[in-house]
Design an enzyme around this catalytic site. Structure first.
Site, PDB file in Angstrom:
ATOM      1  N   TYR A  21     -33.130 -12.289 -17.195  1.00 38.12           N
ATOM      2  CA  TYR A  21     -32.506 -13.130 -16.169  1.00 38.12           C
ATOM      3  C   TYR A  21     -33.504 -13.390 -15.034  1.00 38.12           C
ATOM      4  O   TYR A  21     -33.746 -14.538 -14.641  1.00 38.12           O
ATOM      5  CB  TYR A  21     -31.244 -12.446 -15.634  1.00 38.12           C
ATOM      6  CG  TYR A  21     -30.713 -13.093 -14.392  1.00 38.12           C
ATOM      7  CD1 TYR A  21     -30.127 -14.355 -14.428  1.00 38.12           C
ATOM      8  CD2 TYR A  21     -30.822 -12.460 -13.153  1.00 38.12           C
ATOM      9  CE1 TYR A  21     -29.666 -14.966 -13.277  1.00 38.12           C
ATOM     10  CE2 TYR A  21     -30.363 -13.066 -11.996  1.00 38.12           C
ATOM     11  CZ  TYR A  21     -29.786 -14.310 -12.066  1.00 38.12           C
ATOM     12  OH  TYR A  21     -29.340 -14.922 -10.921  1.00 38.12           O
ATOM     13  N   THR A  77     -33.180 -15.654  -7.219  1.00 37.94           N
ATOM     14  CA  THR A  77     -32.519 -14.353  -7.201  1.00 37.94           C
ATOM     15  C   THR A  77     -33.458 -13.233  -6.778  1.00 37.94           C
ATOM     16  O   THR A  77     -34.679 -13.312  -7.009  1.00 37.94           O
ATOM     17  CB  THR A  77     -31.996 -14.021  -8.615  1.00 37.94           C
ATOM     18  OG1 THR A  77     -31.508 -12.685  -8.622  1.00 37.94           O
ATOM     19  CG2 THR A  77     -33.089 -14.120  -9.666  1.00 37.94           C
TER      20      THR A  77
HETATM   21  N1  UFG Z   1     -21.985  -1.623 -11.339  1.00 37.11           N
HETATM   22  C1  UFG Z   1     -21.306  -0.481 -11.738  1.00 37.11           C
HETATM   23  N2  UFG Z   1     -20.196  -0.649 -12.506  1.00 37.11           N
HETATM   24  C2  UFG Z   1     -19.728  -1.857 -12.897  1.00 37.11           C
HETATM   25  C3  UFG Z   1     -20.445  -3.018 -12.470  1.00 37.11           C
HETATM   26  C4  UFG Z   1     -21.566  -2.863 -11.693  1.00 37.11           C
HETATM   27  O1  UFG Z   1     -21.687   0.631 -11.411  1.00 37.11           O
HETATM   28  O2  UFG Z   1     -18.719  -1.915 -13.601  1.00 37.11           O
HETATM   29  C5  UFG Z   1     -23.191  -1.463 -10.518  1.00 37.11           C
HETATM   30  C6  UFG Z   1     -24.419  -2.013 -11.215  1.00 37.11           C
HETATM   31  O3  UFG Z   1     -24.970  -1.085 -12.080  1.00 37.11           O
HETATM   32  C7  UFG Z   1     -25.315  -2.347 -10.017  1.00 37.11           C
HETATM   33  C8  UFG Z   1     -24.307  -2.726  -8.912  1.00 37.11           C
HETATM   34  O4  UFG Z   1     -23.056  -2.208  -9.352  1.00 37.11           O
HETATM   35  O5  UFG Z   1     -25.998  -1.220  -9.621  1.00 37.11           O
HETATM   36  C9  UFG Z   1     -24.184  -4.226  -8.715  1.00 37.11           C
HETATM   37  O6  UFG Z   1     -23.945  -4.798 -10.005  1.00 37.11           O
HETATM   38  P1  UFG Z   1     -23.482  -6.321 -10.181  1.00 37.11           P
HETATM   39  O7  UFG Z   1     -23.270  -6.532 -11.642  1.00 37.11           O
HETATM   40  O8  UFG Z   1     -22.355  -6.621  -9.251  1.00 37.11           O
HETATM   41  O9  UFG Z   1     -24.731  -7.157  -9.650  1.00 37.11           O
HETATM   42  P2  UFG Z   1     -26.265  -7.079 -10.072  1.00 37.11           P
HETATM   43  O10 UFG Z   1     -26.985  -6.360  -8.958  1.00 37.11           O
HETATM   44  O11 UFG Z   1     -26.480  -6.588 -11.452  1.00 37.11           O
HETATM   45  O12 UFG Z   1     -26.674  -8.607 -10.114  1.00 37.11           O
HETATM   46  C10 UFG Z   1     -26.234  -9.522  -9.125  1.00 37.11           C
HETATM   47  C11 UFG Z   1     -26.100 -10.906  -9.767  1.00 37.11           C
HETATM   48  C12 UFG Z   1     -27.442 -11.400 -10.162  1.00 37.11           C
HETATM   49  C13 UFG Z   1     -28.420 -11.297  -9.004  1.00 37.11           C
HETATM   50  C14 UFG Z   1     -28.460  -9.910  -8.435  1.00 37.11           C
HETATM   51  C15 UFG Z   1     -29.350  -9.882  -7.227  1.00 37.11           C
HETATM   52  O13 UFG Z   1     -25.264 -10.856 -10.914  1.00 37.11           O
HETATM   53  O14 UFG Z   1     -27.300 -12.741 -10.554  1.00 37.11           O
HETATM   54  O15 UFG Z   1     -27.145  -9.533  -8.064  1.00 37.11           O
HETATM   55  O16 UFG Z   1     -29.400  -8.600  -6.652  1.00 37.11           O
HETATM   56  F1  UFG Z   1     -29.656 -11.585  -9.433  1.00 37.11           F
END
Ligand code: UFG
Length: 331
Positions: free
Chosen positions: A144, A120
């Protein structure tokens, strides 16, 4: 292409696993899926065979590896929510690290020496760089990311003593859905940005929350590199081919991303435009464990795998995801 080789896809009933299974089959591989169905879906299993089992069940894995004469393992099974990992870190170390050690032990016993591992972008953490390249120091900001980095270390150190050939694919933000609608993203509960936005657009949630508007980014919201899951699937096929073709043991880690970042606000606007729905958006405090910006330097995968994203412009990602979700919701 290594047609006719046997691949064990662990976590093949999940989001990226199901798309990768389709791509591996289309490339001529025989695919056995191994999944405990804790989060995966039986109707997303496209392998020639499906085995239900736990990652930590070393005896069962050893038997499956031997019985099916597996040439290469592709390992997806893991807990994936960065935010949740801050709340319950030990669950991540147990599932992602300890259970993976059982898999690696089973591979040793069964004499299977090739693995492609789901890593990741979270291994990088907060870096003051426009693009994240593989040579940067690894500084995860959540358990994670630490858990995935620990597995990368296990793989790396297993090369010389055990003869393991491993490729860790560091995904950026997997998104989109199969363009033919055969599978898509279905997490329960859903925590990922694009599915949540689409649920809001479909009226399945009252509103959408932006987590953090005070980041040091042009519009104050987090920036991510969204990569279409079908592109990721092709990256796995290329990595399996590379691993099978290696005559020497070794470890390689590489990004699978596009090199282009989009802010949360940009994604919100794209989902509103594609869906034609002007759902309510609430501005909320930051979510723990979120780095401000994660965008890939995608050069190494291009060089080593001859792979690059071809379907990952944001509009296409959102349209494919929208088609999958709205089709299911209509059905
Ligand atoms: N976000 C919001 N509101 C929400 C959900 C997400 O603003 O309701 C934002 C988060 O704060 C973040 C962005 O949208 O800034 C993306 O969030 P995600 O939860 O879709 O994804 P993440 O970047 O947290 O994590 C994902 C995968 C991980 C991986 C990562 C790599 O879940 O397994 O991408 O960049 F490691």
């Amino acid at each position: 292409m290594q047609n006719g080789k046997n691949i064990l896809v662990i976590g093949g009933a999940g989001f990226i696993g199901s798309h990768t299974t389709l791509a591996l089959k289309e490339a001529g591989f025989n695919v056995v899926i191994y999944d405990n169905f804790s989060t995966g879906h039986r109707d997303a299993c496209f392998g020639h065979e499906v085995v239900t089992g736990e990652l930590a069940d070393q005896a069962k894995l050893t038997q499956v590896l031997k019985t099916h004469d597996i040439d290469c393992v592709v390992h997806f099974a893991a807990l994936i929510e960065a935010g949740q990992s801050v709340i319950d870190p030990f669950a991540f170390y147990e599932n992602n690290v300890a259970a993976t050690l059982f898999l690696l032990q089973a591979m040793r016993t069964a004499d299977v020496a090739k693995i492609v591992f789901s890593s990741t972008a979270a291994v990088y953490g907060n870096q003051d760089m426009d693009l994240l390249s593989e040579g940067l120091p690894n500084e995860p900001v959540n358990p994670y990311g630490h858990s995935k980095l620990m597995v990368e270390t296990m793989l790396q150190t297993a090369a010389a003593p055990y003869g393991l050939t491993s490729i860790a694919l560091r995904y950026f933000n997997a998104s989109g859905a199969d363009p033919e609608g055969r599978t898509g993203e279905r997490h329960d509960p859903e925590t990922h940005l694009i599915p949540l936005l689409i649920q809001a657009a479909l009226g399945q949630r009252d509103h959408f929350k932006i987590f953090g508007t005070d980041y040091d980014t042009p519009d104050g919201t987090c920036i991510r590199d969204y990569i279409h899951v079908s592109d990721l699937a092709q990256g796995h096929v290329a990595a399996v081919n590379r691993a099978l073709g290696q005559s020497q043991p070794g470890f390689e880690g590489m990004n699978l991303g596009t090199g282009t970042g989009h802010s949360v606000r940009e994604v919100v606007d794209t989902v509103k435009r594609v869906s034609g729905s002007d759902f309510r958006v609430e501005l909320c405090p930051r979510r723990a464990g979120d780095p401000a910006k994660l965008v890939a330097d995608a050069c190494r995968a291009k060089e080593l795998l001859d792979w690059e994203a071809t379907r990952s412009d944001l509009e296409t990602i959102v349209k494919d995801a929208w088609r999958f979700f709205s089709g299911r919701s209509a059905g």
